[in-house]
Design an enzyme around this catalytic site. Structure first.
Site, PDB file in Angstrom:
ATOM      1  CE1 TYR A 115      -4.133   1.922   1.013  1.00  0.00           C
ATOM      2  CE2 TYR A 115      -2.559   3.198   2.290  1.00  0.00           C
ATOM      3  CZ  TYR A 115      -3.817   3.053   1.734  1.00  0.00           C
ATOM      4  OH  TYR A 115      -4.753   4.049   1.914  1.00  0.00           O
ATOM      5  CE  LYS A 167      -3.542   4.730  -1.413  1.00  0.00           C
ATOM      6  NZ  LYS A 167      -4.654   5.337  -2.176  1.00  0.00           N
ATOM      7  N   PRO A 174      -4.424  11.846   3.070  1.00  0.00           N
ATOM      8  CG  PRO A 174      -6.497  10.995   2.435  1.00  0.00           C
ATOM      9  CD  PRO A 174      -5.070  11.090   1.984  1.00  0.00           C
TER      10      PRO A 174
END
Ligand code: CAA
Length: 240
Positions: free
Chosen positions: A147, A151, A177
């Site tokens: 992940y 990102k 975020p």
């Protein structure tokens, strides 16, 4: 003329809040979803926002879906690449499948979402590309090699698109975020989640609307000189 906005993963979680915020801002919004028909139907019922089902990991499906949205609503001015998944595991336990699924959805999914709308934005001389990255793309995270890689990759994508699109009136920006109160974060075991929240100086998880307002701003006509930037919304958990 209202701007036309496409939000992938736009019927649940942060994506649903983004879809609603863009609608409130006067956009005509199309929200995509991957599989949860009931949630998508409830979302349309509640908001009047049309939903479309396709897998962002598949280029042909994405291109065909985007063509259908444009036939229904008109050319897409704003694209929010928000759809994402987690397959968390410490690296020594991570399987090639867990690696690949996350790369395909979170990283290739951004290519598949933006690439079909890019030529039209260039021709019309206007576009807003917003990619939802993550605090974990900035700092890494135990259990998220896959992940975090995607990102971090988002930041490379938007910095390149910013340079390529600038002369054509297109901006490309990312939002990172922090930990937001969504199903994805609530799926983290409570004991681990409590430790994470303890690291957030604001003392709580963020709300989806607190991310959605950032998107609405970057999507606006007025944000025209903000290009290639990364906006963090993380309650002071990390400074990039
Ligand atoms: N730092 C250091 N060590 C850690 C650790 C951490 N953050 N988390 C776990 N460990 C340790 C454990 O204490 C354990 O040590 P021992 O073997 O000595 O006891 C070891 O690592 C292995 O841990 P587990 O046996 O618990 O491993 P697991 O396979 O069961 O679970 C995990 C690992 C699934 C990755 C779990 O740690 C986890 O869920 N972590 C949270 C990951 C996370 O933050 N995900 C974010 C999801 S939300 C999101 O992604 C949205 C966003 O953008 C922010």
């Amino acid at each position: 003329m209202p701007r036309i906005a496409l939000v992938t993963g736009g019927s649940r979680g942060i994506g649903a809040a983004i879809s609603k915020a863009l609608k409130e801002q006067g956009c005509t919004v199309a929200a995509t979803y991957a599989g949860n028909d009931a949630a998508a139907a409830a979302f349309t019922e509640e908001t009047g926002i049309k939903t479309y089902k396709w897998d962002v990991a598949n280029y042909q499906e994405s291109a065909a879906g985007i063509a259908a949205v444009e036939a229904d609503l008109g050319p897409i001015d704003i694209v929010v690449a928000n759809a994402g998944i987690t397959r968390d595991a410490p690296f020594h336990k991570m399987t090639p499948e867990q690696w690949q699924q996350v790369i395909d959805t979170n990283l290739t999914g951004v290519f598949n979402t933006v690439h079909p709308v890019w030529p039209g934005m260039r021709e019309r001389g206007f576009g807003r590309v917003i990619v939802i990255s993550s605090i974990n793309g900035q700092k890494g995270q135990f259990g998220q090699a896959n992940y975090s890689a995607t990102k971090a990759g988002d930041l490379g994508i938007i910095r390149t698109l910013a340079q390529e699109g600038a002369a054509k009136g297109i901006t490309a920006n990312a939002i990172c975020p922090g930990y937001i109160a969504t199903e994805m974060v609530m799926a983290v075991p409570e004991k681990i989640r409590d430790k994470i929240v303890a690291q957030i100086p604001t003392g709580r998880l963020g709300e989806p609307e607190e991310v959605a307002r950032c998107v609405a701003f970057l999507a606006s006509d007025e944000a025209s000189f903000i290009n290639g930037s990364t906006l963090s919304a993380n309650g002071a958990q990390f400074f990039a």
